[in-house]
Design an enzyme around this catalytic site. Structure first.
Site, PDB file in Angstrom:
ATOM      1  N   LYS A 219       0.848  -1.195   0.000  1.00 17.45           N
ATOM      2  CA  LYS A 219       0.000   0.000   0.000  1.00 17.45           C
ATOM      3  C   LYS A 219       0.886   1.248   0.000  1.00 17.45           C
ATOM      4  O   LYS A 219       1.954   1.233   0.614  1.00 17.45           O
ATOM      5  CB  LYS A 219      -0.863   0.024   1.265  1.00 17.45           C
ATOM      6  N   ARG A 293     -10.143 -11.580   1.535  1.00 15.75           N
ATOM      7  CA  ARG A 293     -10.985 -12.608   0.919  1.00 15.75           C
ATOM      8  C   ARG A 293     -10.299 -13.977   0.944  1.00 15.75           C
ATOM      9  O   ARG A 293     -10.977 -15.003   0.949  1.00 15.75           O
ATOM     10  CB  ARG A 293     -11.381 -12.174  -0.496  1.00 15.75           C
TER      11      ARG A 293
HETATM   12  N1  BES Z   1      -8.236  -3.816   4.033  1.00 19.05           N
HETATM   13  C1  BES Z   1      -8.386  -3.391   2.694  1.00 19.05           C
HETATM   14  C2  BES Z   1      -9.690  -2.660   2.445  1.00 19.05           C
HETATM   15  C3  BES Z   1      -9.858  -1.320   3.116  1.00 19.05           C
HETATM   16  C4  BES Z   1      -9.492  -0.172   2.465  1.00 19.05           C
HETATM   17  C5  BES Z   1     -10.448  -1.233   4.338  1.00 19.05           C
HETATM   18  C6  BES Z   1      -9.668   1.055   3.065  1.00 19.05           C
HETATM   19  C7  BES Z   1     -10.641  -0.007   4.956  1.00 19.05           C
HETATM   20  C8  BES Z   1     -10.263   1.145   4.304  1.00 19.05           C
HETATM   21  C9  BES Z   1      -8.329  -4.597   1.744  1.00 19.05           C
HETATM   22  O1  BES Z   1      -7.574  -5.663   2.161  1.00 19.05           O
HETATM   23  C10 BES Z   1      -7.772  -4.108   0.461  1.00 19.05           C
HETATM   24  O2  BES Z   1      -6.672  -3.635   0.461  1.00 19.05           O
HETATM   25  N2  BES Z   1      -8.535  -4.205  -0.611  1.00 19.05           N
HETATM   26  C11 BES Z   1      -8.117  -3.752  -1.886  1.00 19.05           C
HETATM   27  C12 BES Z   1      -8.609  -4.735  -2.907  1.00 19.05           C
HETATM   28  C13 BES Z   1      -8.033  -4.536  -4.274  1.00 19.05           C
HETATM   29  C14 BES Z   1      -6.540  -4.836  -4.268  1.00 19.05           C
HETATM   30  C15 BES Z   1      -8.753  -5.444  -5.233  1.00 19.05           C
HETATM   31  C16 BES Z   1      -8.740  -2.377  -2.131  1.00 19.05           C
HETATM   32  O3  BES Z   1      -9.853  -2.139  -1.673  1.00 19.05           O
HETATM   33  O4  BES Z   1      -8.079  -1.541  -2.736  1.00 19.05           O
HETATM   34 ZN    ZN Z   2      -5.510  -5.452   1.647  1.00 12.22          ZN
END
Ligand code: BES
Ligand code: ZN
Ligand code: ZN
Length: 445
Positions: A219, A293
């Site tokens: 991230k 997931r």
């Molecule tokens: N934990 C995150 C989702 C999230 C984002 C929760 C912001 C709370 C606030 C999750 O694991 C994630 O990073 N999801 C990605 C998925 C993508 C790579 C398909 C996302 O939402 O960008």
């Molecule tokens: Zn994530």
């Protein structure tokens, strides 16, 4: 905060009046020890918000006690006050205590049961907030498991936990891959509340990423902060188990917490890896940041195998940033195949004061998670509809015969509050606790 129910004699202290007719939101007369708070409407949420507002005003005053004056909505006012007076000060070397210590409520309103319910629910929510707000270095998977174990001891719940070896035996390759690069090992916790006269049986599954760095699909720095809150689903399940066992609901509930840390390292799982989940399905990893997931896939399969008889299976997860984009930061997104079940959760949301809405799956969205090399891909082919493709991914790990029993709650928006709203202060909100407790309570009636 201590709540005392008093008979007739009114203590000579601040009185908080909750009233319908007031020209402004509130009126504070500290000299005559009176605080008036306007109630916007007659619904329960208006009372909670008013309770929360009173706490906001009293935060900077030095009244140590107060009498609540309202013949209506007392349960919701107290709930709003308890939620609104929550402060997380664990890491402050000079913690500022919330000044108000005692609340008096007059017994003439006949309030015992209502007060008990309000305090149980608010305290379970605040307990969940404490877990989420605790820093990732402290709340590792094993330490969240310890919190769950302590609750189990105190509230007479069954507790068990799978460790890495057990999970290898159970062939949870997807779950294990996510936790592999962390020096804090993952664990799958099971908590059960089994009352004698159970009317229904519910399985709850919580995403418990005690930290989500994104893994090798790292991230950006600004998106990584707040990712201690990626354990909000599992923390909500712990809070729900606390609430339902203290309310002694006639519903059997088994909670599963998928606890892991998504980190980088030489042994990290990689984009391009193909993982075999516990139900045999192979998953192409396209992005290691879509890790929740993967953890949930194995946890869902395990839950259905270890407790095959149930009426509902509900997962709670901070699953997608797309949920925040689509419905905003205040609202939980509910998904599933059963419209009646979704409707039930919407009702529970409204009654409990949590905002929740739904979006529909469709066949074209399902095509987006097809993979050329495995059975399924862990991200959609496009960014569009990201919450729904994540939901459809989870659906692949729900047995066909359980499709109508399943509901997925994406709490990525409301779980963590970056700008305070309503009676929620900065930090965790405990999203899911009040709504799902309400949902379960209705099943027991
Ligand atoms: N934990 C995150 C989702 C999230 C984002 C929760 C912001 C709370 C606030 C999750 O694991 C994630 O990073 N999801 C990605 C998925 C993508 C790579 C398909 C996302 O939402 O960008
Ligand atoms: Zn994530
Ligand atoms: Zn995550």
């Amino acid at each position: 905060m201590k709540i005392e129910i008093i008979k007739s004699q009114k203590p000579k202290t601040l009185k908080i009046y909750f009233v319908k007719k007031l020209e402004r939101d509130s009126l504070f007369l500290p000299e005559s020890k009176k605080l008036y708070i306007k109630i916007e409407n007659s619904d329960s949420e208006s009372y909670r918000l008013a309770g929360g507002k009173a706490m906001k005003i009293l935060e900077n005053e030095d009244f140590k006690s107060a009498v609540v004056e309202s013949s209506k909505g007392i349960q919701y006012i107290i709930e709003g006050m308890l939620l609104g007076s929550y402060r997380f000060t664990k890491y402050k070397s000079k913690p500022k205590k919330f000044p108000l210590e005692r609340l008096f409520i007059r017994a003439e309103y006949g309030v015992e049961d209502a007060i008990k319910r309000a305090t149980t629910i608010a305290e379970a929510t605040n307990f969940t907030k404490d877990i989420i707000n605790s820093m990732p270095n402290e709340m590792t998977p094993q330490n969240v498991s310890k919190v769950a174990e302590e609750l189990a001891k105190a509230n007479n719940l069954e507790f068990s936990a799978l460790q890495v070896k057990d999970m290898e035996r159970e062939r949870m390759e997807a779950f294990l891959a996510v936790g592999r690069a962390s020096s804090n090992p993952p664990t799958l916790v099971k908590l059960a509340y089994r009352p004698a006269n159970s009317k229904k049986r519910v399985l709850l599954i919580g995403k418990g990423l005690t930290y989500d760095s994104g893994g090798l699909s790292l991230k950006p720095a600004t998106a990584m902060t707040t990712m201690k809150s990626d354990k909000s689903g599992a923390s909500a399940v712990i809070g729900i188990m606390k609430a339902i066992s203290e309310l002694k609901l006639d519903v059997e509930v088994v909670g599963f917490l998928g606890l892991a840390e998504n980190m980088v390292g030489g042994n990290a799982y990689k984009p391009d890896d193909i993982l075999r989940a516990k139900n045999g399905k192979t998953i192409e990893v396209k992005n290691t940041d879509a890790e929740g997931r993967l953890v949930l896939a194995d946890t869902l399969v395990y839950a259905q195998e270890s407790e095959p008889e149930f009426d509902y299976i509900i997962d709670i997860a901070t699953l997608t940033g797309a949920a925040v984009i689509s419905v905003g930061e205040f609202t939980t997104l509910a998904m599933g195949h059963n419209d009646k079940l979704k409707e039930k959760m919407l009702k529970a949301g409204e009654k409990s004061g949590e905002l929740v809405t739904t979006l529909p799956f469709n066949r074209y969205l399902k095509e987006l998670i097809e993979s050329k090399v495995a059975d399924i891909s862990n991200t959609g082919a496009t960014r569009y509809g990201g919450s729904l493709t994540a939901g459809l991914f989870l659906s692949e790990f729900i047995k066909e015969e359980n499709h109508n029993k399943w509901l997925h709650l994406d709490i990525a928006g409301p779980a963590y509050v970056e700008r305070e709203w309503g009676y929620n202060q900065f930090g965790a909100s405990g999203a899911g606790v009040r709504m799902v407790t309400e949902f379960i309570e209705r099943l027991g009636k």
